[in-house]
Write an enzyme that holds these catalytic residues in place. Structure first.
Site, mmCIF file in Angstrom:
data_model
loop_
_atom_site.group_PDB
_atom_site.id
_atom_site.type_symbol
_atom_site.label_atom_id
_atom_site.label_comp_id
_atom_site.label_asym_id
_atom_site.label_seq_id
_atom_site.Cartn_x
_atom_site.Cartn_y
_atom_site.Cartn_z
ATOM 1 N N ARG A 85 0.824 -1.221 0.000
ATOM 2 C CA ARG A 85 0.000 0.000 0.000
ATOM 3 C C ARG A 85 0.854 1.265 0.000
ATOM 4 O O ARG A 85 0.500 2.281 -0.548
ATOM 5 C CB ARG A 85 -0.862 0.015 1.265
ATOM 6 C CG ARG A 85 -2.060 -0.882 1.159
ATOM 7 C CD ARG A 85 -3.064 -0.496 2.242
ATOM 8 N NE ARG A 85 -4.274 -1.272 2.083
ATOM 9 C CZ ARG A 85 -4.729 -2.140 2.978
ATOM 10 N NH1 ARG A 85 -4.077 -2.354 4.082
ATOM 11 N NH2 ARG A 85 -5.844 -2.798 2.757
ATOM 12 N N LYS B 10 -0.330 -19.418 5.910
ATOM 13 C CA LYS B 10 -1.267 -19.712 6.981
ATOM 14 C C LYS B 10 -1.511 -18.438 7.794
ATOM 15 O O LYS B 10 -0.675 -17.549 7.725
ATOM 16 C CB LYS B 10 -0.759 -20.871 7.850
ATOM 17 C CG LYS B 10 0.335 -20.477 8.851
ATOM 18 C CD LYS B 10 0.613 -21.560 9.837
ATOM 19 C CE LYS B 10 -0.174 -21.338 11.104
ATOM 20 N NZ LYS B 10 0.496 -20.509 12.108
ATOM 21 N N HIS C 170 4.896 -24.302 6.784
ATOM 22 C CA HIS C 170 6.356 -24.275 6.675
ATOM 23 C C HIS C 170 7.006 -25.500 7.336
ATOM 24 O O HIS C 170 8.151 -25.826 7.038
ATOM 25 C CB HIS C 170 6.935 -22.951 7.185
ATOM 26 C CG HIS C 170 6.985 -22.828 8.672
ATOM 27 N ND1 HIS C 170 5.883 -22.514 9.422
ATOM 28 C CD2 HIS C 170 8.006 -22.971 9.545
ATOM 29 C CE1 HIS C 170 6.228 -22.468 10.699
ATOM 30 N NE2 HIS C 170 7.529 -22.739 10.805
ATOM 31 N N LYS D 274 10.682 -28.259 6.405
ATOM 32 C CA LYS D 274 11.834 -28.526 7.279
ATOM 33 C C LYS D 274 12.476 -29.849 6.872
ATOM 34 O O LYS D 274 11.775 -30.832 6.630
ATOM 35 C CB LYS D 274 11.386 -28.598 8.747
ATOM 36 C CG LYS D 274 10.927 -27.244 9.304
ATOM 37 C CD LYS D 274 10.545 -27.368 10.757
ATOM 38 C CE LYS D 274 9.880 -26.104 11.272
ATOM 39 N NZ LYS D 274 10.796 -25.037 11.651
ATOM 40 N N GLU E 289 8.052 -24.263 22.331
ATOM 41 C CA GLU E 289 8.721 -23.005 21.972
ATOM 42 C C GLU E 289 9.119 -22.255 23.229
ATOM 43 O O GLU E 289 8.399 -22.310 24.237
ATOM 44 C CB GLU E 289 7.769 -22.127 21.171
ATOM 45 C CG GLU E 289 7.348 -22.703 19.851
ATOM 46 C CD GLU E 289 6.554 -21.683 19.067
ATOM 47 O OE1 GLU E 289 7.175 -20.812 18.447
ATOM 48 O OE2 GLU E 289 5.327 -21.747 19.106
ATOM 49 N N ASP F 263 -3.203 -22.168 16.001
ATOM 50 C CA ASP F 263 -1.897 -21.698 15.526
ATOM 51 C C ASP F 263 -0.938 -22.847 15.206
ATOM 52 O O ASP F 263 -0.178 -22.774 14.251
ATOM 53 C CB ASP F 263 -1.280 -20.789 16.608
ATOM 54 C CG ASP F 263 -0.008 -20.119 16.142
ATOM 55 O OD1 ASP F 263 -0.009 -19.597 15.014
ATOM 56 O OD2 ASP F 263 0.992 -20.125 16.893
ATOM 57 N N HIS G 170 0.616 -27.560 11.705
ATOM 58 C CA HIS G 170 1.915 -28.217 11.883
ATOM 59 C C HIS G 170 1.813 -29.580 12.574
ATOM 60 O O HIS G 170 2.363 -30.573 12.102
ATOM 61 C CB HIS G 170 2.860 -27.322 12.686
ATOM 62 C CG HIS G 170 2.921 -25.908 12.184
ATOM 63 N ND1 HIS G 170 2.884 -25.586 10.846
ATOM 64 C CD2 HIS G 170 3.029 -24.729 12.841
ATOM 65 C CE1 HIS G 170 2.960 -24.267 10.715
ATOM 66 N NE2 HIS G 170 3.045 -23.725 11.905
ATOM 67 N N LYS H 113 3.869 -22.155 24.152
ATOM 68 C CA LYS H 113 4.829 -21.065 24.119
ATOM 69 C C LYS H 113 5.397 -20.854 25.527
ATOM 70 O O LYS H 113 4.792 -21.252 26.515
ATOM 71 C CB LYS H 113 4.147 -19.789 23.631
ATOM 72 C CG LYS H 113 3.681 -19.922 22.176
ATOM 73 C CD LYS H 113 3.533 -18.596 21.501
ATOM 74 C CE LYS H 113 3.085 -18.738 20.065
ATOM 75 N NZ LYS H 113 4.160 -19.121 19.135
ATOM 76 N N LYS I 21 13.263 -24.937 23.473
ATOM 77 C CA LYS I 21 12.710 -25.045 22.122
ATOM 78 C C LYS I 21 13.015 -26.446 21.603
ATOM 79 O O LYS I 21 14.165 -26.868 21.556
ATOM 80 C CB LYS I 21 13.329 -24.009 21.187
ATOM 81 C CG LYS I 21 12.767 -24.120 19.766
ATOM 82 C CD LYS I 21 13.127 -22.928 18.896
ATOM 83 C CE LYS I 21 12.679 -23.105 17.454
ATOM 84 N NZ LYS I 21 11.247 -22.979 17.231
HETATM 85 C C1 BG6 Z 1 3.974 -20.435 13.147
HETATM 86 C C2 BG6 Z 1 3.136 -19.960 14.303
HETATM 87 O O1 BG6 Z 1 3.176 -21.063 12.188
HETATM 88 O O2 BG6 Z 1 4.932 -21.363 13.623
HETATM 89 C C3 BG6 Z 1 4.003 -19.350 15.371
HETATM 90 O O3 BG6 Z 1 2.210 -18.989 13.842
HETATM 91 C C4 BG6 Z 1 5.070 -20.309 15.795
HETATM 92 O O4 BG6 Z 1 3.228 -18.959 16.495
HETATM 93 C C5 BG6 Z 1 5.824 -20.834 14.577
HETATM 94 O O5 BG6 Z 1 5.970 -19.621 16.644
HETATM 95 C C6 BG6 Z 1 6.769 -21.928 14.972
HETATM 96 O O6 BG6 Z 1 7.586 -22.201 13.892
HETATM 97 P P1 BG6 Z 1 9.029 -22.822 14.107
HETATM 98 O O7 BG6 Z 1 9.523 -23.059 12.713
HETATM 99 O O8 BG6 Z 1 9.821 -21.800 14.878
HETATM 100 O O9 BG6 Z 1 8.810 -24.059 14.887
#
Ligand code: BG6
Length: 542
Positions: free
Chosen positions: A72, A200, A230, A234, A268, A287, A292, A392, A397
């Site tokens: 924009r 997403k 995504h 991986k 996470e 989420d 995932h 979270k 992690k």
């Molecule tokens: C995203 C979520 O799809 O994946 C996030 O919206 C999350 O909240 C993230 O933190 C985690 O991705 P990764 O690759 O860090 O495990």
């Protein structure tokens, strides 16, 4: 094929280049334009531009390509390029960017202002710009549109791409009565490809996901749609297919006869950062689980596909979702737990509770943690529980899938071990360390009989001596090559939402009474431990 010896570990491995096989050719990326809506947004800067840069540095992009950023904001091409350059600062795993490399790279970037995403006339102007760039970059009219905007804009942009004919399937009429009609005469006869990448979240529930699918399919064919998850990009997730179906030793034991249960964890350490606007309306189930974790579940539980082809694999994943036993609301506490983080310590630093994060309501009921127990009702998995959890602000992690095998049928060694032998486990680590570890029992050296757990560990970096590419690199290049294997199919997304709907609705109707219920820096709420403990099992500590 050639064997090489890893200097670091002494392990022997097949070089990845050699092992690609003489007969198998990955589909080659086609010359293409990449038109990114939401070009100055966070995703573009954090993920897409670094991914393109790494592909460029690795000579993996097609000969001819360019990026047209659409946003924009009014800005010049040079201002846009400067933003892109800044997004590479610190993001490149190859260190600082040599000037000569940047000079070539920057010329690929262009910018278009689109003030009002609803305005059909502006798309006509955009089209002219694209046609001119297609010619100057000689990309042959192949185009990838990337929706990196807030999801609220997806429908509008898709509709306008249809009306303007940019979808590659002819112009759709811009009046409601003729909504699905396509002006046949405008359909291009040229063999060019037009694809759409959608980020997403894909919908917020089954209804909105279905509606979005319908809107997209009115404009694009399913073969043009690339819905991003995504996690599928991986390396260690892709490797799950290879582990299961390129080795003969796992398949015979990959079932209810030998497997006691399976754990899938996506933990996470991060909080919600500055994403309250999105996360407050989402929560952990939407989420992380709908996309995932369900993808990981499908990959670990699916049958062998008949061929290594996108739709054969996606068919098998669909079958898994269709076999998941519906969540029983009468026994909800036995199979679903939610949590929200309170204040706590992360790496020695105190962090605030979720409800005090900027933009979060003081009495927010949004879950930042969820744990589920699911069953898959088919011959292979009958009676085997799948425990899934994600949260979270957890202590560490870690994303991993743990296959816990059944205990030995007769305890020969009971006098030597108090509390019984630990079962064998196969841990598939997705991140931060990609690898596979098989644990088993062994005799401790010495004159006495005593037994203890040991681990056979394979780690990617040690074996292949290269850093894994970011998921977005793989996904971008696959889309350029027209390979949908690592993207979610529309029916899968709907089925996955469908499965979670009863729980989402139940949680919506009955807000959790005791949030926050786990401190930041812990492994989640006690109820999640109880969920698995009740079954005589325990979560693996990542
Ligand atoms: C995203 C979520 O799809 O994946 C996030 O919206 C999350 O909240 C993230 O933190 C985690 O991705 P990764 O690759 O860090 O495990």
């Amino acid at each position: 094929m050639q064997q090489k010896e890893s200097k670091k570990t002494g392990q022997t491995f097949i070089s990845p280049v050699d092992s690609s096989g003489e007969d198998y050719q990955d589909p080659a990326p086609q010359s293409s334009a990449l038109i990114i809506f939401g070009a100055t947004g966070d995703l573009t800067q954090r993920k897409l531009i670094p991914a393109l840069f790494h592909l460029f540095q690795g000579w993996l992009l097609p000969d001819r390509w360019y990026v047209l950023g659409v946003g924009r904001r009014e800005m010049t091409e040079e201002q846009f390029r400067e933003i892109m350059r800044k997004s590479l600062d610190g993001a490149s795993r190859m260190g600082s960017i040599p000037t000569a490399v940047w000079e070539t790279f920057r010329k690929k970037f262009h910018y278009a202002t689109l003030k009002n995403f609803e305005n059909t006339d502006e798309y006509a102007t955009l089209e002219k710009q694209i046609v001119a760039l297609d010619q100057s970059h000689k990309t042959g009219g192949n185009r990838i549109f990337y929706l990196a905007t807030p999801p609220g804009l997806y429908s509008t942009i898709v509709r306008q791409l249809g009306i303007s004919g940019l979808s590659g399937r002819g112009k759709r009429r811009n009046d409601e009565a003729k909504k699905t009609e396509i002006k046949k005469k405008t359909i291009s006869k040229k063999k060019t490809s037009v694809r759409l990448i959608v980020e997403k979240p894909f919908g917020t529930d089954v209804k909105t996901a279905r509606a979005l699918n319908t809107e997209m399919r009115e404009v694009f064919g399913e073969e043009q749609l690339y819905r991003i998850d995504h996690y599928l990009g991986k390396e260690a997730v892709q490797n799950m297919l290879f582990l299961r179906f390129a080795n003969a030793i796992f398949e015979p034991i990959w079932n209810r006869q030998f497997i006691d249960h399976i754990q899938i964890t996506a933990a996470e350490t991060l909080g919600i950062e500055n994403r309250a606007g999105y996360y407050e309306g989402s929560g952990a189930l939407r989420d992380m689980f709908q996309n995932h974790l369900m993808q990981l579940l499908c990959l670990v539980a699916m049958e062998a596909p008949t061929a290594f082809q996108a739709d054969r694999i996606r068919d098998e994943k669909m079958k898994v979702l269709r076999s998941v036993r519906p969540i029983d609301l009468n026994q909800i506490d036995q199979c679903a737990i939610r949590g929200q983080y309170g204040e706590g310590l992360m790496s020695g630093k105190s962090v605030k509770e979720y409800r005090k994060e900027p933009g979060v309501k003081a009495n927010s009921k949004t879950e930042t943690f969820a744990a589920l127990k699911l069953y898959i009702d088919n011959w292979r998995w009958q009676g085997v529980p799948f425990y899934l959890r994600s949260g979270k602000r957890l202590a560490k992690k870690s994303t991993e899938i743990v296959i816990v095998f059944k205990a030995v049928p007769h305890m020969l060694f009971s006098p030597m071990v108090s509390g019984g032998l630990e079962s064998n486990t196969l841990v598939l680590s997705v991140q931060p360390h990609e690898g596979i570890a098989l644990s088993f029992q062994a005799k401790y050296p010495g004159p006495k009989f005593s037994v203890g757990r040991v681990t056979m560990d394979f780690n990617y970096h040690g074996a292949f001596q290269s850093a894994s590419p970011d998921a977005y690199e793989r996904l971008l290049i696959d889309c350029m090559a027209g390979d949908q294997m690592l993207f979610s199919r529309g029916d899968w997304i709907e089925e996955s939402w469908q499965l979670l709907m009863p729980l989402l609705e139940h949680w919506q109707k009955t807000p959790a009474p005791c949030f926050p219920n786990y401190p930041s820096g812990s492994f989640g709420p006690k109820e999640a431990d109880d969920l698995i403990k009740r079954d005589g099992r325990a979560w693996r500590r990542p």
